[in-house]
Design a protein around this motif. Structure first.
Motif, mmCIF file in Angstrom:
data_model
loop_
_atom_site.group_PDB
_atom_site.id
_atom_site.type_symbol
_atom_site.label_atom_id
_atom_site.label_comp_id
_atom_site.label_asym_id
_atom_site.label_seq_id
_atom_site.Cartn_x
_atom_site.Cartn_y
_atom_site.Cartn_z
ATOM 1 N N ARG A 168 33.186 51.699 39.331
ATOM 2 C CA ARG A 168 33.748 50.376 39.055
ATOM 3 C C ARG A 168 32.753 49.597 38.206
ATOM 4 O O ARG A 168 31.615 49.373 38.620
ATOM 5 C CB ARG A 168 34.011 49.641 40.366
ATOM 6 C CG ARG A 168 34.470 48.179 40.195
ATOM 7 C CD ARG A 168 35.905 48.145 39.760
ATOM 8 N NE ARG A 168 36.620 47.010 40.269
ATOM 9 C CZ ARG A 168 36.978 45.948 39.554
ATOM 10 N NH1 ARG A 168 36.687 45.877 38.280
ATOM 11 N NH2 ARG A 168 37.655 44.955 40.104
ATOM 12 N N TYR A 215 44.197 44.204 34.319
ATOM 13 C CA TYR A 215 44.335 45.090 35.459
ATOM 14 C C TYR A 215 45.353 46.166 35.082
ATOM 15 O O TYR A 215 46.431 45.849 34.583
ATOM 16 C CB TYR A 215 44.825 44.291 36.671
ATOM 17 C CG TYR A 215 44.426 44.902 37.989
ATOM 18 C CD1 TYR A 215 43.090 44.914 38.389
ATOM 19 C CD2 TYR A 215 45.374 45.478 38.829
ATOM 20 C CE1 TYR A 215 42.717 45.464 39.597
ATOM 21 C CE2 TYR A 215 45.004 46.034 40.035
ATOM 22 C CZ TYR A 215 43.683 46.024 40.415
ATOM 23 O OH TYR A 215 43.311 46.575 41.606
ATOM 24 N N PRO A 216 45.046 47.447 35.303
ATOM 25 C CA PRO A 216 45.908 48.531 34.799
ATOM 26 C C PRO A 216 47.260 48.652 35.491
ATOM 27 O O PRO A 216 48.166 49.276 34.962
ATOM 28 C CB PRO A 216 45.066 49.792 35.024
ATOM 29 C CG PRO A 216 44.087 49.415 36.073
ATOM 30 C CD PRO A 216 43.797 47.964 35.880
ATOM 31 N N GLU A 269 45.470 40.965 38.883
ATOM 32 C CA GLU A 269 44.827 41.826 39.861
ATOM 33 C C GLU A 269 45.683 41.975 41.111
ATOM 34 O O GLU A 269 46.306 41.028 41.579
ATOM 35 C CB GLU A 269 43.450 41.268 40.256
ATOM 36 C CG GLU A 269 42.415 41.286 39.169
ATOM 37 C CD GLU A 269 42.390 40.020 38.354
ATOM 38 O OE1 GLU A 269 41.379 39.792 37.684
ATOM 39 O OE2 GLU A 269 43.385 39.267 38.374
ATOM 40 N N MET A 306 48.344 47.929 46.159
ATOM 41 C CA MET A 306 48.138 49.209 45.503
ATOM 42 C C MET A 306 48.689 50.363 46.356
ATOM 43 O O MET A 306 49.298 51.294 45.826
ATOM 44 C CB MET A 306 46.654 49.425 45.216
ATOM 45 C CG MET A 306 46.120 48.616 44.040
ATOM 46 S SD MET A 306 46.997 48.970 42.484
ATOM 47 C CE MET A 306 46.743 50.738 42.321
ATOM 48 N N LEU A 348 44.504 57.287 36.847
ATOM 49 C CA LEU A 348 44.303 55.846 36.688
ATOM 50 C C LEU A 348 44.743 55.099 37.939
ATOM 51 O O LEU A 348 44.044 54.207 38.429
ATOM 52 C CB LEU A 348 45.077 55.346 35.474
ATOM 53 C CG LEU A 348 45.048 53.832 35.225
ATOM 54 C CD1 LEU A 348 43.631 53.368 34.925
ATOM 55 C CD2 LEU A 348 45.985 53.469 34.077
ATOM 56 N N THR A 352 42.340 55.856 40.938
ATOM 57 C CA THR A 352 41.050 55.190 40.723
ATOM 58 C C THR A 352 41.168 53.697 40.973
ATOM 59 O O THR A 352 40.300 53.085 41.617
ATOM 60 C CB THR A 352 40.552 55.433 39.283
ATOM 61 O OG1 THR A 352 40.449 56.842 39.046
ATOM 62 C CG2 THR A 352 39.198 54.787 39.061
ATOM 63 N N THR A 353 42.245 53.096 40.485
ATOM 64 C CA THR A 353 42.471 51.661 40.678
ATOM 65 C C THR A 353 42.640 51.331 42.153
ATOM 66 O O THR A 353 42.147 50.307 42.634
ATOM 67 C CB THR A 353 43.709 51.200 39.890
ATOM 68 O OG1 THR A 353 43.559 51.565 38.511
ATOM 69 C CG2 THR A 353 43.871 49.691 39.985
ATOM 70 N N HIS A 394 39.244 51.422 43.799
ATOM 71 C CA HIS A 394 38.487 50.236 43.413
ATOM 72 C C HIS A 394 38.978 49.000 44.168
ATOM 73 O O HIS A 394 38.164 48.184 44.622
ATOM 74 C CB HIS A 394 38.608 49.998 41.905
ATOM 75 C CG HIS A 394 37.840 50.992 41.095
ATOM 76 N ND1 HIS A 394 37.937 51.071 39.708
ATOM 77 C CD2 HIS A 394 36.960 51.960 41.451
ATOM 78 C CE1 HIS A 394 37.141 52.029 39.272
ATOM 79 N NE2 HIS A 394 36.549 52.591 40.304
ATOM 80 N N ALA A 395 40.291 48.847 44.287
ATOM 81 C CA ALA A 395 40.844 47.683 44.987
ATOM 82 C C ALA A 395 40.429 47.688 46.457
ATOM 83 O O ALA A 395 40.121 46.639 47.036
ATOM 84 C CB ALA A 395 42.368 47.681 44.862
#
Length: 259
Positions: A39, A49-50, A135, A141, A160, A163-164, A167-168
């Motif tokens: 991160r 944010y993706p 976000e 998520m 992706l 990973t997101t 991270h969240a």
């Protein structure tokens, strides 16, 4: 720290619902952070944010699947004079005897136009501040999987998303990147391991992040083995060494990499 606040507009690929986000923010990489879960966080240089959530239909979607453009009023300040000119001079007035009356009507119309534009600007600015870069929380998520990890999703999007999500989860766990530290409920703690392993399957065993994920799920022996293998293979980096050190101490907490 000075940011230029220019609103952009994201259109949901499902229903066409729109929401405003910050399109441009000027900033720099001062006080940047690099964390063990890969991160990267630059408090003075926010990024999109993706994964996004539509405020209308509640569907989740990848940012790069949405239609993005500048907000309708993004150039309001530059266009105000033109809009006012068109509104005032384009209107067909009745014959007015006195020049003062015409001037008065023009000024009144100009004031109304300016007020309307300022109200629209205030509305968009408020929505932009609320959405920022869109976000999502780790709870959102986890919920987003039903919309995003579907048949036919690309490998890059799968990686992706996972990973997101990681991270969240860690953002909330340690309170980083604009997130508040919170106590993660046990049901979500149990979910973390299978999602981390799914990301490991996407990454393969040649990446340091794979060793880091094994460390975070508590498989310290596996993490040590992979780190040592990478060092032996010539990948003797500061990142690998710090992950190895934590794994040897049976420490599973995500941490900030020191230079």
């Amino acid at each position: 720290m000075i940011f230029s606040e220019i609103p952009g507009k994201i259109t949901c690929p499902y229903c066409g619902g729109e929401k405003y986000v910050m399109a441009i923010r000027s900033g720099n990489t001062c006080r940047g952070e690099f964390w063990s879960d890969a991160r990267m966080y630059f408090p003075m240089l926010p990024r999109y944010y993706p994964v996004q959530r539509c405020p209308l239909c509640s569907h989740y979607y990848f940012f790069d699947d949405a239609k993005f453009g500048m907000a309708d009023s993004v150039m309001l300040k530059g266009r105000q004079k033109k809009l006012i000119w068109k509104s005032v001079w384009g209107k067909k007035y009745d014959v007015i005897d006195k020049e003062e009356d015409l001037r008065s009507r023009k000024e009144e119309q100009k004031t109304k136009e300016m007020i309307a534009l300022e109200e629209l600007q205030d509305k968009i600015h408020k929505e932009v501040c609320e959405n920022c870069f869109g976000e999502l929380t780790y709870r959102e998520m986890f919920e987003a999987e039903k919309d995003l990890l579907i048949d036919g999703v690309s490998d890059s999007h799968r990686e992706l998303f996972l990973t997101t999500l990681i991270h969240a989860y860690n953002d909330a766990k340690v309170g980083r990147a604009r997130s508040e530290k919170e106590r993660i409920p046990e049901e979500y703690q149990r979910l973390f391991r299978p999602y981390a392993i799914r990301l490991i399957e996407c990454l393969g065993e040649s990446k340091t992040l794979t060793a880091e994920l094994w460390r975070e799920v508590g498989d310290f022996k596996k993490a040590v083995e992979l780190c040592q293998k990478q060092i032996a293979g010539g990948k003797d980096t500061n990142y690998v060494r710090q992950v190895l050190e934590r794994a040897e101490k049976n420490d599973s907490d995500v941490f900030q990499i020191t230079v």
